[in-house]
Design a protein around this motif. Structure first.
Motif, PDB file in Angstrom:
ATOM      1  N   MET A   1       2.944  -1.261   1.735  1.00  0.00           N
ATOM      2  CA  MET A   1       2.171  -1.465   2.869  1.00  0.00           C
ATOM      3  C   MET A   1       2.022  -2.756   3.191  1.00  0.00           C
ATOM      4  N   ILE A   2       1.682  -3.688   2.056  1.00  0.00           N
ATOM      5  CA  ILE A   2       1.356  -5.376   2.429  1.00  0.00           C
ATOM      6  C   ILE A   2       2.698  -5.975   3.043  1.00  0.00           C
ATOM      7  N   PHE A   3       3.726  -5.531   2.544  1.00  0.00           N
ATOM      8  CA  PHE A   3       4.987  -6.136   3.141  1.00  0.00           C
ATOM      9  C   PHE A   3       5.168  -5.587   4.775  1.00  0.00           C
ATOM     10  N   LEU A   4       4.828  -4.212   4.967  1.00  0.00           N
ATOM     11  CA  LEU A   4       4.754  -3.581   6.290  1.00  0.00           C
ATOM     12  C   LEU A   4       3.701  -4.449   7.093  1.00  0.00           C
ATOM     13  N   ALA A   5       2.398  -4.808   6.454  1.00  0.00           N
ATOM     14  CA  ALA A   5       1.585  -5.631   7.448  1.00  0.00           C
ATOM     15  C   ALA A   5       2.020  -7.003   7.741  1.00  0.00           C
ATOM     16  N   TRP A   6       2.657  -7.598   6.648  1.00  0.00           N
ATOM     17  CA  TRP A   6       3.234  -9.037   7.153  1.00  0.00           C
ATOM     18  C   TRP A   6       4.247  -8.702   8.236  1.00  0.00           C
ATOM     19  N   LEU A   7       5.184  -7.805   8.028  1.00  0.00           N
ATOM     20  CA  LEU A   7       6.052  -7.658   9.130  1.00  0.00           C
ATOM     21  C   LEU A   7       5.592  -7.156  10.429  1.00  0.00           C
ATOM     22  N   LEU A   8       4.532  -6.455  10.303  1.00  0.00           N
ATOM     23  CA  LEU A   8       3.724  -6.364  11.850  1.00  0.00           C
ATOM     24  C   LEU A   8       3.288  -7.311  12.324  1.00  0.00           C
ATOM     25  N   ILE A   9       2.639  -8.255  11.322  1.00  0.00           N
ATOM     26  CA  ILE A   9       2.008  -9.470  12.058  1.00  0.00           C
ATOM     27  C   ILE A   9       3.147 -10.317  12.481  1.00  0.00           C
ATOM     28  N   LEU A  10       4.260 -10.272  11.942  1.00  0.00           N
ATOM     29  CA  LEU A  10       5.452 -11.107  12.610  1.00  0.00           C
ATOM     30  C   LEU A  10       6.020 -10.726  13.878  1.00  0.00           C
ATOM     31  N   ALA A  11       5.840  -9.261  14.009  1.00  0.00           N
ATOM     32  CA  ALA A  11       6.369  -8.433  15.275  1.00  0.00           C
ATOM     33  C   ALA A  11       5.188  -8.705  16.193  1.00  0.00           C
ATOM     34  N   THR A  12       4.143  -8.754  15.958  1.00  0.00           N
ATOM     35  CA  THR A  12       3.129  -8.707  16.929  1.00  0.00           C
ATOM     36  C   THR A  12       2.835 -10.082  17.483  1.00  0.00           C
ATOM     37  N   THR A  13       3.287 -11.019  16.822  1.00  0.00           N
ATOM     38  CA  THR A  13       3.008 -12.400  17.041  1.00  0.00           C
ATOM     39  C   THR A  13       4.262 -13.084  17.965  1.00  0.00           C
ATOM     40  N   THR A  14       5.349 -12.108  17.924  1.00  0.00           N
ATOM     41  CA  THR A  14       6.520 -12.620  18.639  1.00  0.00           C
ATOM     42  C   THR A  14       6.381 -12.728  20.012  1.00  0.00           C
ATOM     43  N   PRO A  15       5.678 -11.796  20.793  1.00  0.00           N
ATOM     44  CA  PRO A  15       5.770 -11.899  22.437  1.00  0.00           C
ATOM     45  C   PRO A  15       5.119 -13.194  22.869  1.00  0.00           C
ATOM     46  N   ASN A  16       3.991 -13.806  21.938  1.00  0.00           N
ATOM     47  CA  ASN A  16       3.321 -14.837  22.261  1.00  0.00           C
ATOM     48  C   ASN A  16       3.743 -16.089  22.336  1.00  0.00           C
ATOM     49  N   THR A  17       4.883 -16.247  21.415  1.00  0.00           N
ATOM     50  CA  THR A  17       5.707 -17.429  21.031  1.00  0.00           C
ATOM     51  C   THR A  17       6.984 -17.122  21.189  1.00  0.00           C
ATOM     52  N   SER A  18       7.829 -18.351  21.103  1.00  0.00           N
ATOM     53  CA  SER A  18       9.272 -18.144  20.969  1.00  0.00           C
ATOM     54  C   SER A  18       9.621 -17.682  19.418  1.00  0.00           C
ATOM     55  N   ILE A  19      10.492 -17.030  19.360  1.00  0.00           N
ATOM     56  CA  ILE A  19      11.017 -16.728  17.908  1.00  0.00           C
ATOM     57  C   ILE A  19      11.504 -17.758  17.321  1.00  0.00           C
ATOM     58  N   LEU A  20      11.055 -18.262  16.399  1.00  0.00           N
ATOM     59  CA  LEU A  20      11.578 -19.384  15.627  1.00  0.00           C
ATOM     60  C   LEU A  20      12.592 -18.907  14.543  1.00  0.00           C
ATOM     61  N   ARG A  21      13.615 -20.123  14.047  1.00  0.00           N
ATOM     62  CA  ARG A  21      14.549 -19.616  12.907  1.00  0.00           C
ATOM     63  C   ARG A  21      13.662 -18.992  11.758  1.00  0.00           C
ATOM     64  N   LYS A  22      12.599 -19.864  11.503  1.00  0.00           N
ATOM     65  CA  LYS A  22      12.092 -19.363  10.130  1.00  0.00           C
ATOM     66  C   LYS A  22      11.265 -17.894  10.592  1.00  0.00           C
ATOM     67  N   THR A  23      10.855 -17.518  11.528  1.00  0.00           N
ATOM     68  CA  THR A  23      10.576 -16.252  11.494  1.00  0.00           C
ATOM     69  C   THR A  23      11.664 -15.179  11.337  1.00  0.00           C
TER      70      THR A  23
END
Length: 128
Positions: A31-53
């Motif tokens: 669930m911790i890793f899922l939370a990190w993945l959800l944070i990456l996925a939800t911040t994606t529409p606000n910014t352009s997806i960078l290579r490090k993402t």
């Protein structure tokens, strides 16, 4: 409150999440890793997806898969939504580039995890 934050709060307050957190340690890590993945996925529409993402997404999915293989079921929709957003916002070429970067990130951490696992458990001896 933003819609992304509301969605994350609803997910964390769900009965499923509460039950999973009350079980074994691997459920908690999943669930911790899922939370990190959800944070990456939800911040994606606000910014352009960078290579490090993309690299971090591949690494998170791979590490969580090594902890518990069922993580792929949970990671499917966030990853697909990131790829869909990339294809919709920019073009198909950037989605393919993101997929390749995600695979590179996942493969690189998989090699490290396999080497660590092999060195810890050693080579099998005798007949299997």
């Amino acid at each position: 409150m933003k819609d992304d934050t509301t969605a994350c709060l609803l997910t964390t307050a769900s009965t499923y999440t509460i039950i999973v957190f009350c079980r074994t340690f691997t459920n908690f890590l999943e669930m911790i890793f899922l939370a990190w993945l959800l944070i990456l996925a939800t911040t994606t529409p606000n910014t352009s997806i960078l290579r490090k993402t993309w690299l971090m997404t591949g690494m998170i999915v791979t590490i969580a898969f090594f902890i518990r293989p069922t993580f792929l079921m949970f990671a499917f929709w966030p990853v697909i939504s990131m790829l869909y957003y990339q294809a919709k916002k920019k073009n198909l070429q950037s989605m393919i580039c993101g997929s390749i970067l995600m695979a590179i990130g996942g493969f690189s951490i998989a090699v490290v995890l396999i080497m660590m696992d092999s060195s810890y458990y050693g080579m099998p001896r005798g007949n299997l």
